[in-house]
Scaffold this motif. Structure first.
Motif, mmCIF file in Angstrom:
data_model
loop_
_atom_site.group_PDB
_atom_site.id
_atom_site.type_symbol
_atom_site.label_atom_id
_atom_site.label_comp_id
_atom_site.label_asym_id
_atom_site.label_seq_id
_atom_site.Cartn_x
_atom_site.Cartn_y
_atom_site.Cartn_z
ATOM 1 N N ALA A 196 0.821 -1.214 0.000
ATOM 2 C CA ALA A 196 0.000 0.000 0.000
ATOM 3 C C ALA A 196 0.850 1.257 0.000
ATOM 4 C CB ALA A 196 -0.941 -0.011 1.217
ATOM 5 N N ASP A 197 2.090 1.167 0.488
ATOM 6 C CA ASP A 197 2.976 2.336 0.517
ATOM 7 C C ASP A 197 3.517 2.682 -0.858
ATOM 8 O OD1 ASP A 197 2.651 2.502 3.262
ATOM 9 O OD2 ASP A 197 4.326 1.142 3.656
ATOM 10 N N GLY A 198 3.577 1.708 -1.765
ATOM 11 C CA GLY A 198 4.128 1.950 -3.090
ATOM 12 C C GLY A 198 4.930 0.761 -3.567
ATOM 13 N N VAL A 199 5.909 1.027 -4.412
ATOM 14 C CA VAL A 199 6.744 -0.007 -5.012
ATOM 15 C C VAL A 199 8.173 0.172 -4.530
ATOM 16 C CG1 VAL A 199 7.519 -1.065 -7.159
ATOM 17 C CG2 VAL A 199 5.254 -0.045 -7.036
ATOM 18 N N ALA A 200 8.785 -0.907 -4.059
ATOM 19 C CA ALA A 200 10.166 -0.889 -3.599
ATOM 20 C C ALA A 200 10.927 -2.023 -4.274
ATOM 21 C CB ALA A 200 10.239 -1.026 -2.075
ATOM 22 N N MET A 201 12.243 -1.983 -4.154
ATOM 23 C CA MET A 201 13.062 -3.038 -4.725
ATOM 24 C C MET A 201 12.980 -4.294 -3.871
ATOM 25 S SD MET A 201 16.459 -0.971 -5.984
ATOM 26 C CE MET A 201 16.777 -0.342 -4.352
ATOM 27 N N ASP A 202 13.119 -5.439 -4.505
ATOM 28 C CA ASP A 202 13.113 -6.721 -3.808
ATOM 29 C C ASP A 202 14.347 -6.802 -2.911
ATOM 30 O OD1 ASP A 202 13.151 -9.381 -2.986
ATOM 31 O OD2 ASP A 202 12.234 -10.068 -4.835
#
Length: 387
Positions: free
Chosen positions: A86-92
């Motif tokens: 829900a916060d957004g997209v981050a790197m794995d």
């Protein structure tokens, strides 16, 4: 061996099949990349309905899924090397750990592998083009200039590793909101940020070739604008958006007379887009301008300004004061965390003025320098000192 139609063109054929069977719901609440199916929604009831429809579609076309590889009702999921929440997209995080433990490259093949993985996440990294430039230069190695891992390349390698760890969580685009493109060009490259509601969606940077570096500042700024718009064409085409730049004359380029073939070429690439240009001075255009200022400031040798010998002492005084030290650490992680504070050249500034500790022993001498000497007395309230 599991494809009924054999292996020839199997990936393309399978992807086309998945696109066809999920076409009514594709990009509405389902994303498909080969055999990775992502079902997304905002409520639990929607999730149940969408998953039921997804299974019905698969069953109708006689396709099955492996239950051990499935996850349902998750608020955070890994998909195609990214972590979505829900916060957004981050790197794995697994990919980040792989980069952190990457052994020092000893051949061009190792360099290509490292740049391939970091380049996949370049949208998360501020000024990726500038950081990676010394490493990418190794790809030009030949018999005349053999592979050489120098100290400058090692510093760039470490900077990329550090940038991956400190990368921000990028916001998801909302096509009901206005997109904002903040762009800036320096002497060696461009740095651009796509934003919405004050949060970054993606970063884009690109280094200039030797020929482009000799062009005027106006042409470089225009190039930054055009390349940014073209790069994010799927987000911007067909809807109004805002471009923010710190180059004042660029606001009127559509009304100005185009005098060079290069400018005519760049302007032609912007036809069909609906945008307005806002001028923002460099100190307020922090998201894009700070990137080029930090990376490329050491190369500016034509600017003259008063300097002092104890800059290190001033910085140490700031680090010893808890409140200022906390602000500086927060800005290192997020340049917009404590507006109107900013970091320029690693030092803390407030509205463009250098911040000193209240207990700094340099305050009386600096006041005398900027208000009493012939070179500083005319600056008045604009002297670069903050409280």
């Amino acid at each position: 061996m599991v494809m009924s139609f054999g292996l020839t063109n199997a990936p393309t054929t399978f992807q086309a099949t998945m696109n066809d069977i999920f076409r009514p719901v594709l990009r509405k609440h389902v994303l498909v990349f080969y055999d990775d199916i992502l079902v997304f929604c905002s409520t639990w009831q929607e999730h149940l309905a969408h998953v039921r429809r997804t299974f019905s579609t698969l069953r109708h076309h006689q396709l099955v899924v492996n239950q051990k590889k499935c996850s349902f009702g998750a608020t955070r999921v890994s998909y195609l090397g990214h972590t979505i929440s829900a916060d957004g997209v981050a790197m794995d995080t697994d990919k980040i750990q792989a980069v952190l433990h990457w052994r020092t490259p000893s051949s061009l093949r190792d360099v290509r592998g490292f740049l391939g993985l970091t380049g996949y996440y370049r949208r998360f990294i501020k000024d990726y083009g500038g950081l990676a430039r010394p490493v990418t230069q190794l790809l030009k190695s030949s018999e005349d200039s053999p592979f050489s891992w120098s100290a400058a390349v090692m510093a760039a390698f470490a900077a990329l590793q550090s940038a991956l760890v400190q990368a921000l969580v990028l916001s998801m685009p909302d096509f009901k909101q206005t997109f904002i493109v903040e762009c800036d060009a320096s002497g060696t490259g461009i740095d651009v940020v796509l934003m919405q509601t004050g949060r970054p969606i993606a970063y884009y940077s690109r280094a200039f070739s030797t020929a482009i570096r000799s062009r005027s500042a106006y042409e470089k700024e225009l190039m930054a604008l055009v390349l940014a718009v073209q790069h994010w064409r799927p987000y911007l085409l067909g809807r109004p958006f805002v471009v923010r730049t710190d180059h004042h004359s660029l606001r009127y380029f559509l009304q100005q007379k185009i005098v060079t073939p290069a400018q005519q070429l760049w302007v032609a690439k912007l036809l069909g887009y609906n945008f307005t240009i806002e001028f923002r001075p460099g100190k307020t255009n922090r998201a894009a301008d700070a990137l080029s200022r930090i990376q490329h400031a050491p190369k500016l040798t034509a600017i003259s300004r008063p300097v002092w010998d104890d800059a290190t002492t001033i910085q140490q005084d700031v680090d010893r004061e808890p409140r200022l030290a906390d602000i500086r650490r927060a800005l290192l992680a997020n340049p917009t965390a404590h507006h109107p504070y900013s970091l320029i050249g690693g030092r803390l500034f407030l509205r463009g003025r250098l911040v000193l500790s209240a207990t700094s022993s340099s305050i009386p001498r600096l006041l005398a320098e900027f208000y009493s000497t012939p070179s500083g007395a005319t600056q008045g309230r604009s002297a670069p000192i903050g409280a």
